[in-house]
Structure formats: C-alpha cells, structure tokens
Design an enzyme around this catalytic site. Structure first.
Site, PDB file in Angstrom:
ATOM      1  N   GLN A  18       0.880  -1.122  -0.075  1.00 35.76           N
ATOM      2  CA  GLN A  18       0.078   0.011   0.019  1.00 35.76           C
ATOM      3  C   GLN A  18       0.918   1.202  -0.112  1.00 35.76           C
ATOM      4  O   GLN A  18       0.615   2.257  -0.706  1.00 35.76           O
ATOM      5  CB  GLN A  18      -0.886   0.036   1.126  1.00 35.76           C
ATOM      6  CG  GLN A  18      -2.088  -1.150   1.224  1.00 35.76           C
ATOM      7  CD  GLN A  18      -2.847  -0.881   2.314  1.00 35.76           C
ATOM      8  OE1 GLN A  18      -3.517   0.402   2.673  1.00 35.76           O
ATOM      9  NE2 GLN A  18      -3.303  -1.901   2.934  1.00 35.76           N
ATOM     10  N   ASP A  37      10.637   3.649   5.036  1.00 34.89           N
ATOM     11  CA  ASP A  37      10.648   2.068   5.505  1.00 34.89           C
ATOM     12  C   ASP A  37      11.696   1.701   6.152  1.00 34.89           C
ATOM     13  O   ASP A  37      12.751   2.027   6.179  1.00 34.89           O
ATOM     14  CB  ASP A  37      10.353   1.474   4.359  1.00 34.89           C
ATOM     15  CG  ASP A  37       9.642   0.061   4.543  1.00 34.89           C
ATOM     16  OD1 ASP A  37       8.247   0.064   3.793  1.00 34.89           O
ATOM     17  OD2 ASP A  37       9.826  -0.787   5.011  1.00 34.89           O
ATOM     18  N   ASN A 102       1.167   5.205   7.126  1.00 36.36           N
ATOM     19  CA  ASN A 102       1.061   3.744   6.626  1.00 36.36           C
ATOM     20  C   ASN A 102       1.651   2.478   7.253  1.00 36.36           C
ATOM     21  O   ASN A 102       1.153   1.753   7.222  1.00 36.36           O
ATOM     22  CB  ASN A 102       1.092   4.020   5.208  1.00 36.36           C
ATOM     23  CG  ASN A 102       1.164   2.653   4.570  1.00 36.36           C
ATOM     24  OD1 ASN A 102      -0.087   2.102   4.066  1.00 36.36           O
ATOM     25  ND2 ASN A 102       2.109   1.881   4.147  1.00 36.36           N
ATOM     26  N   TYR A 168      -3.696  -6.217  17.379  1.00 36.54           N
ATOM     27  CA  TYR A 168      -3.829  -5.301  16.236  1.00 36.54           C
ATOM     28  C   TYR A 168      -4.882  -4.543  16.156  1.00 36.54           C
ATOM     29  O   TYR A 168      -5.135  -3.300  15.808  1.00 36.54           O
ATOM     30  CB  TYR A 168      -3.964  -6.210  14.887  1.00 36.54           C
ATOM     31  CG  TYR A 168      -3.910  -5.562  13.642  1.00 36.54           C
ATOM     32  CD1 TYR A 168      -2.837  -5.187  12.943  1.00 36.54           C
ATOM     33  CD2 TYR A 168      -5.166  -5.619  12.726  1.00 36.54           C
ATOM     34  CE1 TYR A 168      -2.872  -4.641  11.720  1.00 36.54           C
ATOM     35  CE2 TYR A 168      -5.163  -5.217  11.539  1.00 36.54           C
ATOM     36  CZ  TYR A 168      -3.897  -4.463  10.888  1.00 36.54           C
ATOM     37  OH  TYR A 168      -3.941  -4.101   9.880  1.00 36.54           O
ATOM     38  N   LYS A 172      -5.369  -0.623  15.935  1.00 33.40           N
ATOM     39  CA  LYS A 172      -6.224   0.227  15.040  1.00 33.40           C
ATOM     40  C   LYS A 172      -7.349   1.080  15.635  1.00 33.40           C
ATOM     41  O   LYS A 172      -7.661   2.010  15.048  1.00 33.40           O
ATOM     42  CB  LYS A 172      -6.691  -0.848  14.054  1.00 33.40           C
ATOM     43  CG  LYS A 172      -5.384  -1.310  13.238  1.00 33.40           C
ATOM     44  CD  LYS A 172      -4.477  -0.596  12.566  1.00 33.40           C
ATOM     45  CE  LYS A 172      -3.424  -1.126  11.646  1.00 33.40           C
ATOM     46  NZ  LYS A 172      -2.703   0.038  10.890  1.00 33.40           N
TER      47      LYS A 172
END
Length: 270
Positions: A18, A37, A102, A168, A172
């Site tokens: 993504q 990254d 991201n 997770y 989130k």
C-alpha cells in the site's frame, strides 16, 4: 491529473504494498515525496518483510515520473529518525502538505497465548508509530501555514474485532481515537485528519497464514462477519486504497476531517 500538483507528501511504510501504491499515485498526480520504511523485520510476523531493494524500487518509480523524492530507512518507533527525515525533506523540497501514516505490521495469536513482546511490538508500531509520524510532521505543516491533509491507515479491525487479533485491533482502534483528537486540535490550522479502513488487500501483510487460518477455524461463528457485500473482486488491490488516499489528500475532500473512511467491500455494514 495534477490533483496534488506542487504539494509534498510524507509516507511511511513506502517500500512496497500500500505504501508504494500511495507514493506512486501521489507522484502521478504531481506531488513530490518524502518516504520511509524500516526495510527489515520489525517484529515476528508470518510473511516476508520489506527490503532495501524494495525501497529502491519505490524511489525509482517516483523518479521515473519526474518527481523529486527524499528517502530513508527508518523505524516508525524511532521519533528522532522520523524527525530527521522530515526536516531533511522539508529543507530539500520546501514544504509539507500531506502525511500518510501507513507503516504497520500484523501477526496472529490469542491474547492469552501470545508473548507480551508480540503484543507490545504491534502496539508500538501500529499505534505509537502513527503518533510518532504525526508528531514529526505536524509542526512543519503548521509552520508553513498551507493547511494540509493527514491520513492514517487503520483497518476494518479499527471498527470491529476478530479472533486472534486483539493486539492489532487494539492498536487500530487506538488510531481512530488519535485521528479524532488530532482532527479537533489541527482544525484551526486547516489541517484535516482522517483514518482509512481497508479490508483484505493483496499484499504480503494480507496473507492470513496457517496460524490465522487455524484461529478462524476454531471460531466458526465469525465466518459470516468475514464476508463482504462486494465479492468481485474478493479483496482490494493496493491501488484501490491509493485512490482513496489521493481523494483525501486532494482539495476535493477539503470539508472532510475526523472521519473513518471505509474501503472495506461492505464488511463493516453490520
């Protein structure tokens, strides 16, 4: 075309998947890029992690579009590294208008069986990493006085939960709270803040793997909740998510802030 012409975007987790799709899409539409990254295994996961070669491919794709790019290998858990990259990028490119937080990881395990380190790593990367990204970028956006758009990658699991995903889902869901607070605080500076909520995406991270499949088989009542309303295609491609990021980054969404933008095939309707 040129929907973000003359703007500069900062994207984490940009080596592939993504993140690369977002970077290429924004470059196609006229933006220059600051990208990062970790290019390594940030924690124990069940899929291959990004490499320096992956990041180099993203850089090459941006440069092929005749856009400028400042890049670094950086861990979103390292606020200092992110701050140094943003400072360098703004010095070279002159401004910062768009942030796409991201970077993230996903692993599987029942909460009482997973190691405390697995829990901590996912929280540190998927939630605190988003905070660090916003913390590093926001002062430069405020100082420039141009407003802007911040987009944080959450997930369907930022709106609902599934077995094997307590860490997770907690991270989130936390991103949603952070985004709502940031949207309120940055409103006076004309900086919009939204979260995006993809369902399955055709990337390495989207591969459930044997551990995830076993957990889902042990919780058959969740089979229905995994189904989408839109089955064709059954999952998204990274470019599908990038199209939504482009919309939220552009002035076309100038009245949208503090929202949870669902790109989920209808998975969160119920």
């Amino acid at each position: 075309m040129n929907r973000v012409q003359g703007k500069v975007a900062f994207i984490t987790g940009a080596a592939r998947g993504q993140g690369r799709a977002h970077a290429v899409k924004l470059a196609e539409e006229g933006a220059d890029l600051i990208i990062a990254d970790i290019c390594a295994a940030a924690t124990e996961v069940d899929y291959p992690t990004a490499t320096p070669e992956d990041l180099a491919e993203t850089v090459a794709a941006i440069e092929k579009l005749d856009r400028r790019v400042v890049h670094a290998v950086a861990d979103v858990r390292d606020l200092g590294a992110l701050q140094a990259l943003v400072d360098d990028g703004v010095a070279q490119l002159g401004r910062l208008d768009i942030v796409v937080a991201n970077a993230g990881v996903l692993s599987w395990g029942r909460f009482w069986e997973m190691s405390p380190q697995r829990w901590q790593d996912v929280i540190d990367i998927d939630l605190t990493g988003v905070y660090n990204t916003l913390r590093a970028a926001t002062p430069a956006m405020i100082a420039a006085g141009n407003g802007g758009s911040i987009i944080a990658t959450s997930s369907v699991l930022g709106l609902k939960s599934l077995p094997g995903q307590a860490h997770y889902s907690a991270a989130k869901h936390g991103v949603v709270g952070l985004v709502k607070a940031a949207a309120i605080e940055l409103g006076p500076y004309h900086i919009r803040v939204n979260s995006i909520h993809p369902w399955g995406v055709n990337t390495a991270l989207g591969d459930i793997g044997p551990e995830g499949l076993k957990i889902l088989e042990d919780n058959p009542s969740y089979g229905g909740s995994l189904g989408q309303v839109l089955y064709d295609p059954p999952i998204s491609e990274p470019e599908d998510i990038a199209n939504s990021v482009l919309f939220l980054a552009s002035d076309e969404s100038r009245t949208i802030t503090g929202t949870q933008f669902r790109i989920d095939h209808g998975a969160t309707i119920v």
